[in-house]
Write a protein that holds these residues in place. Structure first.
Motif, PDB file in Angstrom:
ATOM      1  N   ARG A 141       0.869  -1.178   0.000  1.00 20.54           N
ATOM      2  CA  ARG A 141       0.000   0.000   0.000  1.00 20.54           C
ATOM      3  C   ARG A 141       0.906   1.228   0.000  1.00 20.54           C
ATOM      4  NH1 ARG A 141      -2.966  -3.709  -0.228  1.00 20.54           N
ATOM      5  NH2 ARG A 141      -4.851  -4.189   0.873  1.00 20.54           N
ATOM      6  N   GLY A 142       0.467   2.265  -0.663  1.00 21.85           N
ATOM      7  CA  GLY A 142       1.253   3.492  -0.653  1.00 21.85           C
ATOM      8  C   GLY A 142       0.422   4.689  -1.063  1.00 21.85           C
ATOM      9  N   VAL A 143       0.726   5.824  -0.467  1.00 20.98           N
ATOM     10  CA  VAL A 143       0.115   7.091  -0.849  1.00 20.98           C
ATOM     11  C   VAL A 143       1.245   8.097  -0.995  1.00 20.98           C
ATOM     12  CG1 VAL A 143      -1.443   8.957  -0.179  1.00 20.98           C
ATOM     13  CG2 VAL A 143      -2.043   6.597   0.350  1.00 20.98           C
ATOM     14  N   TYR A 144       1.280   8.746  -2.140  1.00 18.91           N
ATOM     15  CA  TYR A 144       2.338   9.705  -2.439  1.00 18.91           C
ATOM     16  C   TYR A 144       1.682  11.024  -2.824  1.00 18.91           C
ATOM     17  CZ  TYR A 144       4.465   5.149  -2.879  1.00 18.91           C
ATOM     18  OH  TYR A 144       4.854   3.864  -2.647  1.00 18.91           O
ATOM     19  N   ASN A 145       2.090  12.106  -2.146  1.00 22.29           N
ATOM     20  CA  ASN A 145       1.497  13.420  -2.386  1.00 22.29           C
ATOM     21  C   ASN A 145       2.576  14.409  -2.795  1.00 22.29           C
ATOM     22  OD1 ASN A 145      -1.157  12.675  -1.535  1.00 22.29           O
ATOM     23  ND2 ASN A 145      -0.415  12.715   0.559  1.00 22.29           N
ATOM     24  N   THR A 146       2.213  15.300  -3.719  1.00 19.01           N
ATOM     25  CA  THR A 146       3.100  16.366  -4.162  1.00 19.01           C
ATOM     26  C   THR A 146       2.307  17.668  -4.183  1.00 19.01           C
ATOM     27  OG1 THR A 146       4.255  14.801  -5.590  1.00 19.01           O
ATOM     28  CG2 THR A 146       4.637  17.132  -6.015  1.00 19.01           C
ATOM     29  N   TYR A 147       2.910  18.718  -3.648  1.00 24.04           N
ATOM     30  CA  TYR A 147       2.255  20.021  -3.600  1.00 24.04           C
ATOM     31  C   TYR A 147       3.182  21.082  -4.188  1.00 24.04           C
ATOM     32  CZ  TYR A 147      -0.433  17.454  -0.136  1.00 24.04           C
ATOM     33  OH  TYR A 147      -1.186  16.508   0.502  1.00 24.04           O
ATOM     34  N   LEU A 148       2.582  22.090  -4.822  1.00 22.30           N
ATOM     35  CA  LEU A 148       3.354  23.183  -5.405  1.00 22.30           C
ATOM     36  C   LEU A 148       2.601  24.491  -5.195  1.00 22.30           C
ATOM     37  CD1 LEU A 148       5.551  24.386  -7.402  1.00 22.30           C
ATOM     38  CD2 LEU A 148       3.809  24.035  -9.157  1.00 22.30           C
ATOM     39  N   VAL A 149       3.331  25.503  -4.763  1.00 24.87           N
ATOM     40  CA  VAL A 149       2.788  26.859  -4.692  1.00 24.87           C
ATOM     41  C   VAL A 149       3.844  27.776  -5.294  1.00 24.87           C
ATOM     42  CG1 VAL A 149       2.029  28.740  -3.205  1.00 24.87           C
ATOM     43  CG2 VAL A 149       1.416  26.390  -2.638  1.00 24.87           C
ATOM     44  N   SER A 150       3.406  28.640  -6.192  1.00 32.84           N
ATOM     45  CA  SER A 150       4.332  29.547  -6.866  1.00 32.84           C
ATOM     46  C   SER A 150       3.715  30.929  -6.969  1.00 32.84           C
ATOM     47  CB  SER A 150       4.657  29.001  -8.261  1.00 32.84           C
ATOM     48  OG  SER A 150       5.400  29.928  -9.006  1.00 32.84           O
ATOM     49  N   ASN A 151       4.495  31.950  -6.604  1.00 28.92           N
ATOM     50  CA  ASN A 151       4.100  33.349  -6.761  1.00 28.92           C
ATOM     51  C   ASN A 151       5.090  34.000  -7.721  1.00 28.92           C
ATOM     52  OD1 ASN A 151       1.912  33.798  -4.801  1.00 28.92           O
ATOM     53  ND2 ASN A 151       3.453  33.107  -3.343  1.00 28.92           N
ATOM     54  N   THR A 152       4.576  34.670  -8.738  1.00 28.41           N
ATOM     55  CA  THR A 152       5.437  35.281  -9.739  1.00 28.41           C
ATOM     56  C   THR A 152       4.946  36.688 -10.049  1.00 28.41           C
ATOM     57  OG1 THR A 152       5.704  33.098 -10.746  1.00 28.41           O
ATOM     58  CG2 THR A 152       6.456  34.965 -12.024  1.00 28.41           C
ATOM     59  N   LEU A 153       5.900  37.602 -10.151  1.00 25.33           N
ATOM     60  CA  LEU A 153       5.601  38.969 -10.572  1.00 25.33           C
ATOM     61  C   LEU A 153       6.427  39.232 -11.827  1.00 25.33           C
ATOM     62  CD1 LEU A 153       4.056  41.554  -9.831  1.00 25.33           C
ATOM     63  CD2 LEU A 153       6.089  42.292  -8.566  1.00 25.33           C
ATOM     64  N   ASN A 154       5.751  39.482 -12.947  1.00 28.29           N
ATOM     65  CA  ASN A 154       6.419  39.688 -14.239  1.00 28.29           C
ATOM     66  C   ASN A 154       6.166  41.094 -14.738  1.00 28.29           C
ATOM     67  OD1 ASN A 154       7.382  37.005 -14.627  1.00 28.29           O
ATOM     68  ND2 ASN A 154       5.297  36.399 -15.130  1.00 28.29           N
ATOM     69  N   TYR A 155       7.209  41.655 -15.348  1.00 27.62           N
ATOM     70  CA  TYR A 155       7.055  42.950 -16.009  1.00 27.62           C
ATOM     71  C   TYR A 155       7.575  42.803 -17.425  1.00 27.62           C
ATOM     72  CZ  TYR A 155       7.418  47.855 -17.192  1.00 27.62           C
ATOM     73  OH  TYR A 155       7.272  49.077 -17.814  1.00 27.62           O
ATOM     74  N   SER A 156       6.788  43.289 -18.390  1.00 26.96           N
ATOM     75  CA  SER A 156       7.231  43.247 -19.782  1.00 26.96           C
ATOM     76  C   SER A 156       6.965  44.600 -20.425  1.00 26.96           C
ATOM     77  CB  SER A 156       6.504  42.136 -20.550  1.00 26.96           C
ATOM     78  OG  SER A 156       5.126  42.404 -20.591  1.00 26.96           O
ATOM     79  N   LYS A 157       7.911  45.036 -21.222  1.00 23.42           N
ATOM     80  CA  LYS A 157       7.781  46.305 -21.930  1.00 23.42           C
ATOM     81  C   LYS A 157       8.436  46.149 -23.284  1.00 23.42           C
ATOM     82  CE  LYS A 157       8.726  51.233 -21.614  1.00 23.42           C
ATOM     83  NZ  LYS A 157       7.485  51.641 -22.198  1.00 23.42           N
ATOM     84  N   LEU A 158       7.812  46.708 -24.296  1.00 29.25           N
ATOM     85  CA  LEU A 158       8.328  46.659 -25.645  1.00 29.25           C
ATOM     86  C   LEU A 158       9.150  47.921 -25.887  1.00 29.25           C
ATOM     87  CD1 LEU A 158       8.299  45.188 -28.389  1.00 29.25           C
ATOM     88  CD2 LEU A 158       6.288  46.533 -28.965  1.00 29.25           C
ATOM     89  N   PHE A 159      10.401  47.755 -26.254  1.00 33.83           N
ATOM     90  CA  PHE A 159      11.294  48.888 -26.530  1.00 33.83           C
ATOM     91  C   PHE A 159      11.457  49.009 -28.041  1.00 33.83           C
ATOM     92  CE2 PHE A 159      12.534  47.474 -22.310  1.00 33.83           C
ATOM     93  CZ  PHE A 159      12.515  48.673 -21.605  1.00 33.83           C
ATOM     94  N   GLU A 160      11.394  50.234 -28.519  1.00 30.96           N
ATOM     95  CA  GLU A 160      11.621  50.508 -29.945  1.00 30.96           C
ATOM     96  C   GLU A 160      12.794  51.452 -30.091  1.00 30.96           C
ATOM     97  OE1 GLU A 160       8.288  51.546 -32.420  1.00 30.96           O
ATOM     98  OE2 GLU A 160       6.885  50.579 -31.019  1.00 30.96           O
ATOM     99  N   THR A 161      13.620  51.201 -31.117  1.00 30.74           N
ATOM    100  CA  THR A 161      14.735  52.106 -31.394  1.00 30.74           C
ATOM    101  C   THR A 161      14.227  53.231 -32.304  1.00 30.74           C
ATOM    102  OG1 THR A 161      15.407  50.828 -33.321  1.00 30.74           O
ATOM    103  CG2 THR A 161      16.368  50.194 -31.197  1.00 30.74           C
ATOM    104  N   LYS A 162      15.078  54.231 -32.515  1.00 28.46           N
ATOM    105  CA  LYS A 162      14.695  55.342 -33.383  1.00 28.46           C
ATOM    106  C   LYS A 162      14.441  54.897 -34.821  1.00 28.46           C
ATOM    107  CE  LYS A 162      16.989  58.901 -30.733  1.00 28.46           C
ATOM    108  NZ  LYS A 162      18.010  59.950 -30.709  1.00 28.46           N
ATOM    109  N   SER A 163      15.080  53.799 -35.213  1.00 27.78           N
ATOM    110  CA  SER A 163      14.908  53.322 -36.577  1.00 27.78           C
ATOM    111  C   SER A 163      13.660  52.428 -36.694  1.00 27.78           C
ATOM    112  CB  SER A 163      16.153  52.567 -37.050  1.00 27.78           C
ATOM    113  OG  SER A 163      16.387  51.454 -36.231  1.00 27.78           O
ATOM    114  N   GLY A 164      12.934  52.206 -35.612  1.00 26.46           N
ATOM    115  CA  GLY A 164      11.715  51.426 -35.653  1.00 26.46           C
ATOM    116  C   GLY A 164      11.863  49.954 -35.316  1.00 26.46           C
ATOM    117  N   ASN A 165      13.094  49.533 -34.963  1.00 33.52           N
ATOM    118  CA  ASN A 165      13.305  48.136 -34.570  1.00 33.52           C
ATOM    119  C   ASN A 165      12.690  47.871 -33.197  1.00 33.52           C
ATOM    120  OD1 ASN A 165      14.781  47.602 -36.878  1.00 33.52           O
ATOM    121  ND2 ASN A 165      16.723  48.189 -35.921  1.00 33.52           N
ATOM    122  N   LYS A 166      12.161  46.670 -33.049  1.00 34.05           N
ATOM    123  CA  LYS A 166      11.540  46.307 -31.771  1.00 34.05           C
ATOM    124  C   LYS A 166      12.367  45.257 -31.083  1.00 34.05           C
ATOM    125  CE  LYS A 166       6.911  47.331 -33.364  1.00 34.05           C
ATOM    126  NZ  LYS A 166       5.556  46.867 -33.547  1.00 34.05           N
TER     127      LYS A 166
END
Length: 166
Positions: A141-166
């Protein structure tokens, strides 16, 4: 059996959540009882393997071993059950444009039951020559348990150059 549910919730434009739930039970027992209730010894179509679709190690086996593989050895007791339960929740909250907080949590539980018994007199050929093997029993007989908790803070920003490249 197996049941799975995927649920997505958009609570408001800045808050959404996904829930995934799964339940599975596998009952893996030896024998051909799952293929047919009417067994004809000359009809191997009722079994999971036959002369044209089996491993080479199953060719030219004796009658006792054949009965064992086909589940005809009625004195065997074999119970092999696995239960799997899983749940996962992901919540996303957009605090500001480009700034997102994500909370993830999951739980997985697996339970197994294994009972096996083989009496000493199961092999009639070996018993007739006095070479029978001792009885064998196993229980796990066996019981196997796995738990996961994750907190994430993400920041994303799109940068453009003067020539229009992203």
């Amino acid at each position: 059996y197996s049941v799975r549910g995927n649920f997505g919730f958009k609570i408001n434009p800045r808050l959404n959540s996904q829930l995934i739930v799964g339940l599975t039970r596998a009952d893996n027992q030896q024998g051909q009882r799952f293929y047919s209730n009417n067994y004809n010894v000359n009809n191997f179509q009722n079994t999971p393997f036959g002369g044209t679709r089996q491993h080479s190690s199953f060719y030219l086996i004796n009658a006792f071993d054949s009965s064992n593989f086909l589940g005809l050895a009625s004195k065997l007791r074999n119970r092999n059950i696995t239960d799997n339960y899983s749940a996962s929740l992901t919540t996303n909250y957009d605090i500001l444009p480009g700034l997102r907080y994500t909370l993830q949590g999951s739980a997985i539980s697996q339970g197994t039951i294994r009972d096996y018994f083989k009496p000493s007199n199961i092999d009639a050929v070996a018993a007739s020559i006095g070479a029978s093997q001792p009885s064998y029993a196993e229980s796990d007989r066996g019981v196997y348990n796995t738990y996961l908790v994750s907190n994430t803070l993400n920041y994303s920003k799109l940068f453009e150059t003067k020539s229009g490249n992203k």
